[in-house]
Design an enzyme around this catalytic site. Structure first.
Site, PDB file in Angstrom:
ATOM      1  N   CYS A  80       0.826  -1.214   0.000  1.00  0.00           N
ATOM      2  CA  CYS A  80       0.000   0.000   0.000  1.00  0.00           C
ATOM      3  C   CYS A  80       0.864   1.269   0.000  1.00  0.00           C
ATOM      4  CB  CYS A  80      -0.984  -0.033   1.162  1.00  0.00           C
ATOM      5  SG  CYS A  80      -2.378   1.095   0.926  1.00  0.00           S
ATOM      6  N   HIS A 168      -3.789  -5.245   0.597  1.00  0.00           N
ATOM      7  CA  HIS A 168      -3.257  -5.702   1.890  1.00  0.00           C
ATOM      8  C   HIS A 168      -3.320  -7.233   1.990  1.00  0.00           C
ATOM      9  CE1 HIS A 168      -2.775  -1.824   3.991  1.00  0.00           C
ATOM     10  NE2 HIS A 168      -3.716  -1.426   3.156  1.00  0.00           N
ATOM     11  N   GLU A 170      -2.198  -9.010   4.363  1.00  0.00           N
ATOM     12  CA  GLU A 170      -2.221  -9.438   5.761  1.00  0.00           C
ATOM     13  C   GLU A 170      -3.627  -9.581   6.327  1.00  0.00           C
ATOM     14  OE1 GLU A 170      -1.659  -4.873   5.913  1.00  0.00           O
ATOM     15  OE2 GLU A 170      -1.231  -6.556   4.570  1.00  0.00           O
ATOM     16  N   SER A 222      -1.216 -14.522  37.400  1.00  0.00           N
ATOM     17  CA  SER A 222      -2.541 -13.896  37.377  1.00  0.00           C
ATOM     18  C   SER A 222      -3.640 -14.913  37.120  1.00  0.00           C
ATOM     19  CB  SER A 222      -2.580 -12.841  36.273  1.00  0.00           C
ATOM     20  OG  SER A 222      -2.495 -13.472  35.013  1.00  0.00           O
ATOM     21  N   GLY A 223      -3.253 -16.140  36.740  1.00  0.00           N
ATOM     22  CA  GLY A 223      -4.246 -17.125  36.332  1.00  0.00           C
ATOM     23  C   GLY A 223      -4.517 -17.060  34.840  1.00  0.00           C
ATOM     24  N   GLY A 224      -3.937 -16.041  34.166  1.00  0.00           N
ATOM     25  CA  GLY A 224      -4.144 -15.877  32.729  1.00  0.00           C
ATOM     26  C   GLY A 224      -3.125 -16.639  31.903  1.00  0.00           C
ATOM     27  N   ASP A 226      -0.726 -15.590  29.645  1.00  0.00           N
ATOM     28  CA  ASP A 226       0.653 -15.105  29.509  1.00  0.00           C
ATOM     29  C   ASP A 226       1.514 -15.491  30.716  1.00  0.00           C
ATOM     30  OD1 ASP A 226      -0.260 -13.972  27.176  1.00  0.00           O
ATOM     31  OD2 ASP A 226      -0.503 -11.980  28.029  1.00  0.00           O
ATOM     32  N   THR A 228       0.988 -17.765  32.898  1.00  0.00           N
ATOM     33  CA  THR A 228       1.068 -19.222  33.048  1.00  0.00           C
ATOM     34  C   THR A 228       2.130 -19.811  32.114  1.00  0.00           C
ATOM     35  OG1 THR A 228      -1.268 -19.331  33.665  1.00  0.00           O
ATOM     36  CG2 THR A 228      -0.244 -21.375  32.895  1.00  0.00           C
TER      37      THR A 228
END
Length: 511
Positions: A80, A168, A170, A222-224, A226, A228
């Site tokens: 582009c 594009h 992507e 955090s339990g999330g 990332d 973990t």
């Protein structure tokens, strides 16, 4: 092992991160850098891609990269704005388009036998998003493809390995976009596609062993997803020297503290659960301003985490689940680089007085890659598929001040909603869902009695990265049953509404 790398120069396009993710889906490592901060170690990159931009190459504010070490020396592809730049400033001509070329289009012409379009046929759908159009190709330019409205939809520059496209590749709407990127990077630029989740795990574990040695590391779980995945990677590298702390701030989902601790125990991680819910509720008492609530939670977290870190003798490192979108520098509206680093990641942005060095094993990965790496290490798919959950927890889903009773009400409502999504096989079709407790009471009738109780709003969105989001059209039957269950089972609620706002203009959370 050294992997081939692709450099993506960012001109401020909203799609730049998508380019990097599509390249990585080909098992090729890519990095994004601002157009005016080209890395000095350019020899380390096998190919270069120029992104799109909200700017016009015809304007006074056109963004000018220094391509002296790239043009003719590295395989180069302009997308582009990148395509228009290569044309306009190399003997071609770009003019304002008669009509804004935006949306779906189809390739009406493809040069026969061209390696760039191998496996792609005429009629293939592409996505256009530009107000300018390339009227004349650059010096030595050769036309490769056209659409009905855009003659110069793709070209190459003879005498160098330079290709350019006006659409594009992507975005999802360009049906053969991934094939085109593969043609350019693998077939033409000879990039070796060997950057896989398994390779990432193996190399990262080796790097962590070398970097950390016998040092102790503390990580706030955090339990999330990332934190973990970061914990499992570090555990592979340093084992018992990793100390994980999971803090209950009293604002988690119903039974989440106990459930997550049980889950972590089964993974062989060294985790300490700290129930500090009373401390957090005390810090939030009487506070209704959203930003002040966030700051109060951040301060309380730092205090609790600092207390726990001091109990670990000779701890040297703080581990964080920072991921690549948190550290990418993007191009601002003025064309200058603007840092997008978050100040409040997993552990609230810890202050200098903790004197810990930081280790971030996931900082090269996008969210979807974190999940793939987690899957390659055998982490439970249910944990990897968990919806994002805000750091301040239910505090920003309770509009107004926070009390233990309000937390109880919202936990009950949220549990009915989330469990219902799972039972109806809708959970994995939603990117994020939750309930909001509104600071209003409404009139209702239960039995023969008039009630004056709380209203809750349910929210479910679909997204890829949270930057934009659309509300999910959940089945009416599901919403009907969920509303009935909430009103019948949660004391204090007599009205349920469903939020059908998209982001933008709304945000995913209400605070």
């Amino acid at each position: 092992m050294q992997h081939d790398k692709v450099l993506i120069l960012d001109f401020g396009s909203q799609y730049t991160q998508l380019i990097a993710r599509r390249v990585r889906e080909l098992n090729i490592y890519s990095e994004i850098h601002p157009f005016n901060k080209i890395p000095t170690n350019i020899d380390d990159y096998k190919a270069v891609i120029l992104s799109g931009s909200p700017f016009s190459v015809r304007g006074d504010e056109a963004l000018h990269p220094d391509l002296s070490e790239i043009r003719g020396k590295k395989p180069l592809m302009g997308v582009c704005y990148g395509a228009q730049y290569l044309a306009h400033f190399s003997g071609g001509n770009v003019a304002l388009s008669n009509t804004r070329e935006y949306g779906r289009a189809n390739l009406s012409f493809i040069k026969e036998g061209e390696a760039f379009f191998k496996g792609i046929s005429e009629g293939s759908q592409v996505w256009m998003s530009h107000g300018d159009t390339i009227k004349k190709l650059p010096t030595n330019g050769e036309l490769l493809a056209s659409t009905h409205d855009v003659q110069n939809a793709a070209y190459k520059i003879n005498g160098e390995i330079t290709y350019a496209i006006q659409f594009h590749p992507e975005v999802y709407h360009t049906t053969d976009g991934k094939q085109l990127l593969e043609n350019f990077l693998v077939s033409i630029a000879n990039v070796i596609p060997d950057w896989t989740p398994n390779a990432f795990v193996e190399e990262t574990v080796d790097e962590l062993k070398e970097k950390l040695g016998n040092d102790k590391v503390v990580l706030g779980l955090s339990g999330g997803v990332d934190s973990t995945v970061a914990a499992v990677l570090l555990n592979k590298a340093i084992g018992k020297n990793l100390y994980c702390v999971f803090v209950n701030n009293g604002l988690l989902r119903k039974n989440e503290f106990e459930n997550v601790l049980d889950q972590y125990e089964g993974m062989g991680l060294n985790v300490k659960g700290v129930d500090a819910s009373a401390r957090f509720l005390e810090a939030l008492a009487g506070e209704s301003d959203p930003e002040k609530k966030r700051k109060a939670i951040g301060r309380a977290f730092i205090e609790v985490f600092d207390d726990e870190a001091h109990l670990i003798e000779d701890v040297k490192w703080l581990a964080q689940g920072t991921i690549y979108p948190d550290v990418i520098e993007s191009v601002s509206a003025t064309g200058g680089p603007s840092a997008t680093i978050k100040s409040h990641h997993n552990v609230g942005g810890l202050p200098d007085f903790m004197k810990l060095k930081v280790v971030e094993p996931l900082k090269a990965l996008f969210k979807d890659e974190v999940r793939r790496v987690g899957a390659s290490m055998g982490i439970d798919p249910e944990l990897l598929g968990r919806h994002p959950f805000p750091g301040p927890g239910l505090a920003i889903r309770i509009l107004g001040d926070i009390t233990a009773e309000k937390v109880r009400i919202l936990q009950e409502v949220d549990a009915i909603f989330i469990n219902g999504l799972k039972e109806w096989d809708l959970y994995n079709k939603v990117w994020q869902a939750g309930a909001m407790l509104l600071p209003v009471n409404s009139v209702g009738v239960m039995g023969d009695e008039r009630t004056y109780e709380k209203c809750v709003a349910l929210r479910a969105v679909e997204s890829t990265d949270g930057m934009t989001a659309d509300w999910v059209n959940l089945p009416y039957e599901f919403l009907q049953k969920t509303s009935n269950d909430i009103i019948n089972k949660v004391k204090g609620v007599n009205r349920v509404v469903y939020d059908i706002s998209s982001k933008p203009p709304a945000t995913i959370e209400w605070e």
